[in-house]
Write an enzyme that holds these catalytic residues in place. Structure first.
Site, PDB file in Angstrom:
ATOM      1  N   LYS A  53      76.460  73.169   3.369  1.00 63.05           N
ATOM      2  CA  LYS A  53      77.267  73.950   2.420  1.00 63.05           C
ATOM      3  C   LYS A  53      76.601  73.933   1.045  1.00 63.05           C
ATOM      4  CE  LYS A  53      81.453  73.215   5.028  1.00 63.05           C
ATOM      5  NZ  LYS A  53      82.554  72.315   5.339  1.00 63.05           N
ATOM      6  N   GLN A  97      86.498  67.964   3.066  1.00 60.43           N
ATOM      7  CA  GLN A  97      85.820  67.997   4.366  1.00 60.43           C
ATOM      8  C   GLN A  97      86.635  67.226   5.416  1.00 60.43           C
ATOM      9  OE1 GLN A  97      82.893  69.691   5.200  1.00 60.43           O
ATOM     10  NE2 GLN A  97      83.433  69.038   7.270  1.00 60.43           N
ATOM     11  N   ASP A 120      88.723  77.105   1.987  1.00 60.09           N
ATOM     12  CA  ASP A 120      88.810  77.116   3.448  1.00 60.09           C
ATOM     13  C   ASP A 120      89.925  78.034   3.946  1.00 60.09           C
ATOM     14  OD1 ASP A 120      86.887  75.693   4.808  1.00 60.09           O
ATOM     15  OD2 ASP A 120      87.886  73.764   4.583  1.00 60.09           O
TER      16      ASP A 120
END
Ligand code: NDP
Length: 283
Positions: A53, A97, A120
């Site tokens: 990422k 995460q 997200d």
């Protein structure tokens, strides 16, 4: 057979568009889009995802912040860190995460993220917005599947889409995104009776189960479009939830694993971040 959906190519196109928008926003307003990733503990797979990422952000010309917290971090400490990142004006998108260490409450941490910085698209706010058709960040993996279908010109209006899996991160939002595209949607799960009978009615079949090669040729109608979200690690390598060798000859289009849906997830994360940055600039 030339019926492969090339996720790497579509993801590269999305990322190039994000890079262009990032530069334009910066040139015109001085705002540099920024993504923050908070990682707790030392899960090796998570570390690889976070490094990817970080790299993708830099390639898109974005600011990237990585915050590593020790495995013994408490819920309060994690929430304080989420709040600090959420208050940072240089950050427009943020993620925590997954998976978190077992002692932490994942839902509580996730829903601490304000929806306008939820890169997200997995907070309850973002889900509610998806279901009520209000603008907001879209869950990355299912939104990536829609992007693939659009990139290959798949007709969704009126198509029968069957989604196998009803998780909060893939199956459920996938079904809503397909509904938004005017598909007629059926959701299957572990209690579904006659899975092959239902799946084989699908014009578009999305497998998000987490069981290697579970979807066989008996589940697929001739000419169906098959999207395989599954990522399963076998001794011989990665494979999807679809028995690719058996299904490919029947499918009109099919995603390989790896190289299908996988590359789309990070691309859509970057897209959510630039959209959040543009919104913060009143665009
Ligand atoms: P979950 O384990 O959270 O959900 C799996 C779903 O599959 C559940 O709804 C479950 O039903 C259903 N299921 C399980 N067994 C069967 C069965 N025998 N028949 C029908 N349905 C069944 O998984 P996720 O949704 O998180 O992930 C699914 C897959 O996608 C995994 O392989 C994961 O690695 C992959 N993935 C890939 C991503 C990417 O970037 N490409 C991102 C996220 C996930 P029930 O609800 O009844 O238990």
């Amino acid at each position: 057979m030339d019926n492969l959906i090339d996720g790497k190519a579509v993801a590269a196109k999305v990322r190039a568009e994000v890079a262009e928008r990032t530069k334009k926003l910066h040139d015109e307003t001085g705002i540099l889009a920024g993504l923050a990733v908070i990682i707790v503990g030392e899960d090796p797979a998570s570390q690889v995802y976070v490094a990817n990422k970080h790299k993708a952000c830099h390639e898109a010309g974005m600011h990237s912040l990585e915050i590593v917290m020790p495995a013994e971090t408490t819920q309060d400490e994690l929430h304080a860190q989420i709040d600090a990142v959420a208050a940072d004006p240089a950050i427009h998108g943020m993620i925590v995460q997954m998976p978190l260490p077992d002692h932490l409450d994942t839902d509580a941490a996730l829903n601490r993220i304000p929806f306008d910085k939820d890169a997200d698209g997995l907070t309850a706010d973002a889900m509610g917005r998806l279901m009520t058709l209000q603008p907001g960040p879209l869950p990355c993996t299912p939104a990536g599947c829609i992007e693939l279908l659009k990139a290959y010109g798949v007709e969704m209006k009126g198509a029968h889409a069957v989604v196998v899996g009803r998780s909060e991160i893939v199956g459920k939002p996938q079904a809503h995104l397909l509904l938004k595209e005017d598909c007629t949607v059926t959701i299957c799960h572990s209690r579904t009776k006659d899975l092959p009978g239902i799946c084989s009615q699908a014009d578009i079949l999305v497998a998000a189960v987490g069981r290697p090669k579970m979807i066989g040729a008996d589940c697929v109608k001739d000419g169906a479009v098959v999207i395989d979200v599954g990522i399963n690690r076998l001794p011989e390598g990665l494979c999807g939830d679809v028995d690719f060798d058996a299904v490919q000859p029947k499918a009109k289009l099919i995603t390989p694993v790896p190289g299908g849906v996988g590359p789309m997830t990070i691309a859509m994360l970057l897209k959510n971040t630039i959209e959040a940055a543009e919104r913060s600039a009143g665009r």
